[in-house]
Design a protein around this motif. Structure first.
Motif, short mmCIF file in Angstrom:
data_model
loop_
_atom_site.label_atom_id
_atom_site.label_comp_id
_atom_site.label_asym_id
_atom_site.label_seq_id
_atom_site.Cartn_x
_atom_site.Cartn_y
_atom_site.Cartn_z
N VAL A 197 54.50 26.52 34.37
CA VAL A 197 53.86 26.54 33.06
C VAL A 197 53.23 27.91 32.77
O VAL A 197 52.63 28.53 33.64
CB VAL A 197 52.80 25.44 32.93
N THR A 198 53.40 28.37 31.56
CA THR A 198 52.82 29.63 31.09
C THR A 198 52.12 29.41 29.75
O THR A 198 50.91 29.52 29.64
CB THR A 198 53.91 30.71 30.96
N LYS A 199 52.90 29.06 28.73
CA LYS A 199 52.32 28.77 27.42
C LYS A 199 51.30 27.65 27.52
O LYS A 199 50.22 27.72 26.91
CB LYS A 199 53.42 28.41 26.42
N GLY A 200 51.60 26.63 28.30
CA GLY A 200 50.68 25.50 28.46
C GLY A 200 49.40 25.90 29.17
O GLY A 200 48.32 25.37 28.87
N TYR A 201 49.50 26.84 30.11
CA TYR A 201 48.31 27.33 30.80
C TYR A 201 47.37 28.01 29.80
O TYR A 201 46.18 27.69 29.73
CB TYR A 201 48.70 28.32 31.89
N SER A 202 47.91 28.94 29.03
CA SER A 202 47.10 29.66 28.05
C SER A 202 46.54 28.73 26.98
O SER A 202 45.39 28.87 26.54
CB SER A 202 47.92 30.78 27.40
N ALA A 203 47.34 27.73 26.58
CA ALA A 203 46.88 26.75 25.60
C ALA A 203 45.72 25.93 26.16
O ALA A 203 44.77 25.59 25.43
CB ALA A 203 48.02 25.84 25.19
N THR A 204 45.75 25.64 27.44
CA THR A 204 44.66 24.89 28.07
C THR A 204 43.38 25.71 28.08
O THR A 204 42.30 25.20 27.74
CB THR A 204 45.04 24.49 29.51
N VAL A 205 43.49 26.99 28.46
CA VAL A 205 42.31 27.86 28.46
C VAL A 205 41.70 27.93 27.06
O VAL A 205 40.49 27.75 26.88
CB VAL A 205 42.68 29.28 28.95
N LEU A 206 42.53 28.17 26.05
CA LEU A 206 42.03 28.29 24.68
C LEU A 206 41.40 26.99 24.20
O LEU A 206 40.32 26.99 23.60
CB LEU A 206 43.16 28.71 23.74
N ASN A 207 42.05 25.85 24.44
CA ASN A 207 41.50 24.58 23.98
C ASN A 207 40.17 24.26 24.64
O ASN A 207 39.27 23.67 24.01
CB ASN A 207 42.51 23.46 24.23
N LEU A 208 40.01 24.63 25.90
CA LEU A 208 38.72 24.42 26.56
C LEU A 208 37.65 25.31 25.95
O LEU A 208 36.50 24.90 25.76
CB LEU A 208 38.86 24.69 28.06
N MET A 209 38.01 26.56 25.64
CA MET A 209 37.06 27.44 24.98
C MET A 209 36.63 26.88 23.62
O MET A 209 35.45 26.88 23.27
CB MET A 209 37.68 28.83 24.80
N LEU A 210 37.60 26.37 22.88
CA LEU A 210 37.30 25.78 21.57
C LEU A 210 36.45 24.51 21.72
O LEU A 210 35.58 24.23 20.88
CB LEU A 210 38.59 25.47 20.83
N LEU A 211 36.69 23.76 22.78
CA LEU A 211 35.87 22.58 23.03
C LEU A 211 34.42 23.01 23.30
O LEU A 211 33.47 22.33 22.90
CB LEU A 211 36.43 21.79 24.21
#
Length: 349
Positions: free
Chosen positions: A141-155
């Motif tokens: 996973v690459t895109k999913g990793y970065s998406a997870t980081v961003l979504n946690l920041m937004l949370l």
């Protein structure tokens, strides 16, 4: 068939879309002060990378646990008022089982972060947050990793805003900082491509890889370890700066290629001192930095971004290099190996 590189090249567009769709009130996180996050593998690394943003922005106390060990040996702190279960596939057996067990013993709100809104994990939590980047079909996973980081920041922003720790102006400023970083992703890929061409021979012949980071980029170093181990399939480790200096440095020899992660921080001097000391003992010492630097074996991204956001950018060179080094070594990443692993070991539902 899509490749790992295809997903890397989709990251900027995907993260821009996540940011565009963000609704600060969509997930109810009022009154959250102590949060337990359950994740494993790349999801764990992503949580580690986002932890400092969450704690500095919300503010909230974050505890991250790997679910299998926590399921069998862990204890829930009485202060915990939110559990976040992170699984990109939504099929991680240990994460699902840990959430189920805690729901039976304690009344705590649970949220799942996943890219599959019909996956098993969605059935065992109170609310589900869609990672909003589609289904990533490549196992690395690459895109999913970065998406997870961003979504946690937004949370974290949602927690801060809903609990009146920040106002609308600060919220907009934080979103602007995130957007500014995301807009640099394609530039980061291009600069990494140039770095790869310049250092391809040495990187391809490497046989032992180590990344060293500090602060939020300890998570980046750990994701380096995961990604290089999965793809390059040679001994690879990620260390926190000071932890590496308390024992692991004794292993250093001429087979070791070291990556030093740097951003705008006073700890750079300690990182640089370590690199300078080790250079005569190792095969190569590389620096990947957000700052503007013109030095040999240095990937200078020349980007001004807060340290707490920098993991969104500093992970991308490792994703790109993992793909290129593996491919240059003749590893066909599209060929599945250990195809029955999840079935036999029951690690996925």
């Amino acid at each position: 068939m899509k490749t790992m590189l295809d997903y890397i090249n989709e990251e900027q567009e995907a993260l821009e879309n996540i940011l565009h769709c963000f609704d600060v009130t969509k997930i109810d996180v009022k009154h959250v002060k102590h949060c337990l996050i359950l994740a494993t593998g790349s999801s764990y690394n992503a949580c580690l990378s986002a932890k400092y943003y969450l704690e500095q922005t919300a503010p909230v106390y974050i505890e991250i646990e790997e679910p299998f060990n926590f399921l069998h040996y862990g204890k829930v702190d009485s202060k915990i008022d939110l559990i976040i279960a992170v699984s990109q596939s939504g099929k991680s057996a240990s994460t699902i089982q840990a959430v189920e067990k805690m729901r039976q013993t304690k009344d705590i709100k649970t949220i799942a972060l996943t890219s599959d809104m019909k996956s098993p994990i969605t059935k065992v939590v109170d609310e589900v947050l869609d990672l909003n980047m589609g289904i990533e079909t490549v196992g690395f996973v690459t895109k999913g990793y970065s998406a997870t980081v961003l979504n946690l920041m937004l949370l974290g922003l949602s927690m801060a805003y809903q609990n009146k720790e920040i106002g609308t102006e600060t919220l907009q400023n934080e979103l602007l900082e995130l957007n500014n970083a995301i807009e640099q992703i394609k530039s980061v890929i291009k600069k990494t491509s140039d770095f790869w061409v310049e250092n391809q021979v040495d990187l391809t012949t490497g046989s032992r890889f180590i990344a060293i980071g500090y602060g939020p980029n300890v998570g980046t170093a750990k994701e380096f370890e995961t990604k290089f181990t999965e793809t390059v399939r040679l001994p690879s480790q990620g260390f926190e700066l000071e932890a590496y200096m308390h024992g692991p440095y004794l292993e250093a020899d001429r087979t070791h290629s070291l990556f030093f992660l740097e951003n705008d921080n006073v700890l750079n001097k300690r990182s640089q001192a370590l690199k300078n000391y080790l250079e005569e003992y190792i095969a190569a010492g590389y620096t990947i930095t957000t700052r503007a630097k013109s030095e040999p074996k240095t990937l200078s991204l020349s980007i001004e971004t807060p340290e707490k956001i920098s993991p969104l950018l500093l992970v991308i060179p490792f994703q790109y290099l993992a793909y290129q080094i593996a491919t240059a070594k003749g590893i066909d990443l599209s060929e599945r190996i250990f195809d029955d692993f999840d079935q036999v070991l029951k690690s996925k539902i």
